[in-house]
Motif scaffolding. Sequence first.
Motif, short mmCIF file in Angstrom:
data_model
loop_
_atom_site.label_atom_id
_atom_site.label_comp_id
_atom_site.label_asym_id
_atom_site.label_seq_id
_atom_site.Cartn_x
_atom_site.Cartn_y
_atom_site.Cartn_z
N ILE A 15 21.77 47.65 47.20
CA ILE A 15 20.41 47.10 47.26
C ILE A 15 19.56 47.91 48.24
O ILE A 15 18.40 48.23 47.96
N ILE A 16 20.13 48.27 49.37
CA ILE A 16 19.40 49.08 50.35
C ILE A 16 19.04 50.43 49.74
O ILE A 16 17.89 50.88 49.84
N PHE A 17 19.99 51.07 49.10
CA PHE A 17 19.76 52.39 48.50
C PHE A 17 18.62 52.35 47.48
O PHE A 17 17.66 53.12 47.58
N PHE A 18 18.72 51.44 46.52
CA PHE A 18 17.69 51.40 45.47
C PHE A 18 16.36 50.86 45.97
O PHE A 18 15.29 51.29 45.51
N GLY A 19 16.41 49.96 46.94
CA GLY A 19 15.17 49.47 47.54
C GLY A 19 14.42 50.59 48.24
O GLY A 19 13.19 50.70 48.14
N ILE A 56 13.88 45.08 52.69
CA ILE A 56 15.07 45.91 52.93
C ILE A 56 15.43 45.93 54.41
O ILE A 56 16.59 45.75 54.78
N ILE A 57 14.45 46.14 55.28
CA ILE A 57 14.75 46.24 56.70
C ILE A 57 15.24 44.91 57.26
O ILE A 57 16.10 44.88 58.15
N SER A 58 14.74 43.80 56.71
CA SER A 58 15.22 42.49 57.18
C SER A 58 16.69 42.30 56.81
O SER A 58 17.46 41.71 57.57
N GLY A 76 18.78 56.65 50.34
CA GLY A 76 17.68 56.09 49.55
C GLY A 76 16.36 56.72 49.94
O GLY A 76 15.51 56.97 49.08
N TYR A 77 16.17 56.97 51.23
CA TYR A 77 14.95 57.62 51.69
C TYR A 77 14.82 59.02 51.10
O TYR A 77 13.78 59.39 50.54
N ALA A 78 15.88 59.80 51.20
CA ALA A 78 15.87 61.17 50.68
C ALA A 78 15.66 61.18 49.16
O ALA A 78 14.84 61.95 48.63
N THR A 79 16.37 60.32 48.47
CA THR A 79 16.24 60.25 47.01
C THR A 79 14.85 59.77 46.61
O THR A 79 14.28 60.26 45.63
N GLY A 80 14.29 58.85 47.36
CA GLY A 80 12.93 58.35 47.08
C GLY A 80 11.89 59.45 47.19
O GLY A 80 10.94 59.50 46.39
#
Length: 187
Positions: A15-19, A56-58, A76-80
């Motif tokens: 969930i974190i990754f895709f979010g 996500i951060i929560s 997720g950040y890099a992929t985004g």
Amino acid sequence: MFDFLDQYPYLLPVIIFFGRIIDVTLGTLRIIFVSKGEKYKAPIIGFFEVFIWIVIISQIFSRANDLLAYISYAAGYATGNYVGIIIESRIAFGVLVCRIYTNKEPSSLVRMIKNRGYGVTVMEGMGSIMKAWVVEAVVERKALKEIDQYITNFDKNTFYTAEDVRIRQKGIFPEPTSFFNRWRPGK
């Protein structure tokens, strides 16, 4: 909201990754719209970007206590970023001024660009060594590949630049097509 993660904690990194992919992709698009002066699209995208980020951060602060969650956040950040750039290149939003420098008489190139519906300005001058022409046209970013093909067909040694245009006013441009008119019979 994410109570099921207590029962299935292995889903948290997913969930974190895709979010983060969605969040950062929206952020990339928002920055592009801000740079183009799209004052209505950018805030709407920004709302969803921040909403997803807060969710996500929560979850990270309340549940994540392992390295895998942190790695999925960074991945997720890099992929985004990557996905945002790909989407932006696909929608090709914006307008460019295309400046073409050639030593060859440009009337056939000018005709090709005019037939596409764009206005063209031609200036004659002196290059470093010989006579040269500068052909300018303000074109939709979506049309750049087609214009590049015209330039290559005209003379594969021709040099050109393309720069973003933030605002355009008046001029000669192709008739805009409505999204709905594309599939209407008889058009």
